[in-house]
Design an enzyme around this catalytic site. Structure first.
Site, PDB file in Angstrom:
ATOM      1  CG  HIS A 160      -2.015  -0.968   1.184  1.00 53.42           C
ATOM      2  ND1 HIS A 160      -3.253  -0.722   1.725  1.00 53.42           N
ATOM      3  CD2 HIS A 160      -2.086  -2.220   0.655  1.00 53.42           C
ATOM      4  CE1 HIS A 160      -4.039  -1.767   1.537  1.00 53.42           C
ATOM      5  NE2 HIS A 160      -3.352  -2.691   0.896  1.00 53.42           N
ATOM      6  CD  GLU A 216      -2.482   4.491   2.524  1.00 49.17           C
ATOM      7  OE1 GLU A 216      -3.686   4.721   2.675  1.00 49.17           O
ATOM      8  OE2 GLU A 216      -2.057   3.584   1.766  1.00 49.17           O
ATOM      9  CB  CYS A 265      -7.208  -0.044   4.278  1.00 50.90           C
ATOM     10  SG  CYS A 265      -5.491  -0.581   4.529  1.00 50.90           S
ATOM     11  CB  CYS A 306      -2.917   2.281   5.653  1.00 47.72           C
ATOM     12  SG  CYS A 306      -2.275   1.280   4.275  1.00 47.72           S
TER      13      CYS A 306
END
Length: 147
Positions: free
Chosen positions: A52, A54, A82, A85
């Site tokens: 991801h 992040e 999410c 994260c």
């Protein structure tokens, strides 16, 4: 750099991800108004659930600063984080999160739930919907191309 310039860079990273067949999410971490780290989605390319934007940006920021605490930093990300994260943001002690598009299926800052409002040892400041139309437009375009 201004907030708009920082989010614009996150959008550029999201476009790079989209051009590689990834869900278009980009993230930058700034300290004192300057970018210290970046990230973009790489799950498909790297076959890794941790890919991801992040998570990449947080990892790069920790390496750049030589510290796991990012308490003087702001994260700019094109899509609401999410649960994974959001948890990483809390654990890294990021001071503020600025995101663009809401994620009605997995957003864990306000849409589905708000991990930032739970009684953890750190609650980041939050700015929602910043440059939302630009960020949301990338998601719409990406999923339209898939159909």
């Amino acid at each position: 750099m201004t907030h708009r310039e920082l989010m614009t860079r996150a959008i550029e990273l999201a476009k790079e991800a989209m051009n590689e067949g990834e869900i278009p999410v980009g993230a930058v971490i700034a300290k004192d108004g300057e970018i210290i780290a970046e990230g973009r989605n790489t799950r498909e390319k790297e076959h890794n659930a941790l890919g991801h934007a992040e998570i990449q940006a947080i990892d790069n920021a920790c390496k750049a600063l030589g510290d796991w605490r990012l308490s003087d930093c702001t994260l700019y990300v094109t899509l609401e984080p999410c649960p994974m994260c959001a948890g990483a943001i809390i654990n890294a002690r990021i001071k503020k999160v600025v995101y663009g598009a809401y994620d009605l299926k997995a957003g864990s800052c306000s849409s589905v739930t708000s991990l930032f409002n739970l009684p953890y040892n750190h609650q980041p400041e939050l700015q929602e919907g910043f440059m939302e139309n630009d960020c949301k437009g990338l998601m719409t375009e990406f999923f339209k191309q898939l159909r």
